[in-house]
Design a protein around this motif. Sequence first.
Motif, mmCIF file in Angstrom:
data_model
loop_
_atom_site.group_PDB
_atom_site.id
_atom_site.type_symbol
_atom_site.label_atom_id
_atom_site.label_comp_id
_atom_site.label_asym_id
_atom_site.label_seq_id
_atom_site.Cartn_x
_atom_site.Cartn_y
_atom_site.Cartn_z
ATOM 1 N N THR A 1 -1.386 0.781 -9.087
ATOM 2 C CA THR A 1 -2.464 1.589 -8.502
ATOM 3 C C THR A 1 -3.697 0.709 -8.234
ATOM 4 N N ILE B 1 0.846 -1.198 0.000
ATOM 5 C CA ILE B 1 0.000 0.000 0.000
ATOM 6 C C ILE B 1 0.885 1.253 0.000
ATOM 7 N N ALA B 2 0.607 2.131 -0.948
ATOM 8 C CA ALA B 2 1.380 3.371 -1.076
ATOM 9 C C ALA B 2 0.435 4.526 -1.353
ATOM 10 N N THR B 3 0.920 5.749 -1.111
ATOM 11 C CA THR B 3 0.085 6.923 -1.404
ATOM 12 C C THR B 3 0.486 7.571 -2.721
ATOM 13 N N LYS B 4 1.619 7.111 -3.278
ATOM 14 C CA LYS B 4 2.044 7.676 -4.579
ATOM 15 C C LYS B 4 2.703 6.582 -5.410
ATOM 16 N N ILE B 5 2.522 6.690 -6.708
ATOM 17 C CA ILE B 5 3.170 5.756 -7.633
ATOM 18 C C ILE B 5 3.632 6.552 -8.846
ATOM 19 N N ASP B 6 4.938 6.559 -9.053
ATOM 20 C CA ASP B 6 5.511 7.340 -10.142
ATOM 21 C C ASP B 6 6.215 6.382 -11.104
ATOM 22 N N ASP C 1 11.832 4.055 8.442
ATOM 23 C CA ASP C 1 11.095 4.819 9.444
ATOM 24 C C ASP C 1 9.706 4.187 9.675
ATOM 25 N N MET D 1 -5.272 6.722 -5.779
ATOM 26 C CA MET D 1 -4.807 5.722 -6.752
ATOM 27 C C MET D 1 -5.626 5.775 -8.036
ATOM 28 N N ILE E 1 -6.581 7.224 0.129
ATOM 29 C CA ILE E 1 -5.528 6.522 -0.635
ATOM 30 C C ILE E 1 -6.145 5.866 -1.875
ATOM 31 N N GLN E 2 -7.315 5.222 -1.682
ATOM 32 C CA GLN E 2 -7.985 4.581 -2.826
ATOM 33 C C GLN E 2 -8.314 5.607 -3.917
ATOM 34 N N LYS F 1 13.871 4.468 -13.648
ATOM 35 C CA LYS F 1 15.189 4.536 -12.996
ATOM 36 C C LYS F 1 15.686 3.147 -12.612
ATOM 37 N N GLN G 1 2.995 7.386 7.418
ATOM 38 C CA GLN G 1 1.532 7.438 7.548
ATOM 39 C C GLN G 1 0.867 6.197 6.968
ATOM 40 N N VAL G 2 1.490 5.579 5.959
ATOM 41 C CA VAL G 2 0.910 4.360 5.378
ATOM 42 C C VAL G 2 0.832 3.269 6.455
ATOM 43 N N GLU H 1 8.168 6.948 -13.330
ATOM 44 C CA GLU H 1 9.565 7.317 -13.576
ATOM 45 C C GLU H 1 10.533 6.605 -12.619
ATOM 46 N N ILE I 1 -4.380 8.687 -10.361
ATOM 47 C CA ILE I 1 -2.984 8.833 -10.791
ATOM 48 C C ILE I 1 -2.898 8.739 -12.320
ATOM 49 N N ILE J 1 -6.720 -2.548 -0.239
ATOM 50 C CA ILE J 1 -7.557 -1.842 0.744
ATOM 51 C C ILE J 1 -8.963 -2.462 0.777
ATOM 52 N N LYS K 1 0.845 12.266 -9.555
ATOM 53 C CA LYS K 1 1.550 11.030 -9.182
ATOM 54 C C LYS K 1 1.220 10.533 -7.780
ATOM 55 N N GLY K 2 0.221 11.151 -7.173
ATOM 56 C CA GLY K 2 -0.171 10.710 -5.848
ATOM 57 C C GLY K 2 0.091 11.771 -4.807
ATOM 58 N N ILE K 3 0.028 11.369 -3.553
ATOM 59 C CA ILE K 3 0.172 12.342 -2.462
ATOM 60 C C ILE K 3 1.176 11.865 -1.427
ATOM 61 N N VAL L 1 -3.120 -1.455 -5.135
ATOM 62 C CA VAL L 1 -3.321 -0.745 -3.860
ATOM 63 C C VAL L 1 -4.822 -0.699 -3.531
ATOM 64 N N ILE L 2 -5.627 -0.379 -4.550
ATOM 65 C CA ILE L 2 -7.083 -0.298 -4.335
ATOM 66 C C ILE L 2 -7.618 -1.664 -3.882
ATOM 67 N N LEU M 1 1.245 12.018 2.724
ATOM 68 C CA LEU M 1 0.249 12.226 3.774
ATOM 69 C C LEU M 1 0.883 12.051 5.153
#
Lengths: 210, 133
Positions: free
Chosen positions: A116, A89-94, A141, B53, B49-50, A100, A145-146, A96, B56, A123, B61-63, A119-120, B65
């Motif tokens: 993406t 589960i992530a809050t961003k997916i790039d 760390d 996603m 989060i959903q 890399k 927040q995830v 790019e 995106i 959840i 590219k998302g957040i 992740v949906i 949080l």
Amino acid sequence: MISIIKNFINKLLGDIFTKKGHVKLGLYGPPNGGKTTLANRICTDWLGEEMGSVSNVAHETREIQIKEQINIKSGEKELSFNLVDTPGIATKIDYEEFLKAGLSEKKAKTRAKEATKGVIDAIKWLDDMDAVVVVLDSTKDPYSQVNITIIGNLAARKIPVLIAANKTDLKKANIKKVQAAFPQYSVIGISAKYGKNVDDLYKGLFDLVG
Amino acid sequence: MVTLQLVPYAEIEPLTSVGRIRKLLNIAKEDKIVLLQGRLKKEEEAELIQATMEEIDGAFKGIELAVINPGSESSDMNPFQKIRTNVVNTLLGDRQGLTVIGPATVVRKIKKDPNKIELFTEEAKKKSKKKRR
């Protein structure tokens, strides 16, 4: 009337035994925490076969994977469950980031799109779990927040949680930091890759769902 | 330049969960960092989060949080402090604390420790790269 009572008793007993026999144990966590490595370890230990592929590139697992009827034993105790490995589960997916990591543009974009959706799905599946092992990378760390959102959502749904502080084979691993971040949960330090301390995790599973 | 938008809890209080998420996500999609007074419910965080996603694409590219709620996560509180915190939580509900939502194209990382938040922006990263050159 007798048939109604008979049906009720059958359903009640059926529910009890079906639930016991088909406990859904989910592996949740952020990407690259080692969920599939742990799933492979559990499946190899008890079924003799792996569950899914692992990679250093994040979001390798992009679909829910289920291995049914895993029986684990500890002394005279026995536990049967269906193991559900979920995408990180992530809050961003790039995409790019995948470029890399050496993927072609087409593959990177496809991976991002699938990630993406993964992740949906992860959840959405939270509600179906009977118990969850949250797999965290103990070199990272724990206050992200995830992690807090996953564990908070499991708590809100009253789903029992065990935290596996993974990658203890690495120098930067810090189990105490994970314990300090989530003092109300049982935290077990493991190395899923090398099987270090996995027996303690199995014991923890008995306490969790046994 | 980084733009911060303060959202008082009163602005999201009357909204449904979907409305709250939509409002916050729309601000983040305008490349602004949201500073929300208080916090979302745990289930709403997962829904955020959903929803993120689902949206995106090449540009978004998302957040990033982070929720900070000093005191609530401390395990070394004495019984009196715990009772006081519970009373305050009951009275104020989700108004306590602060939620930071930043678009991933602007905010590279949010570090939480657990009583302070450090925000690292993409701009700062680019500048430090230039300096190194």
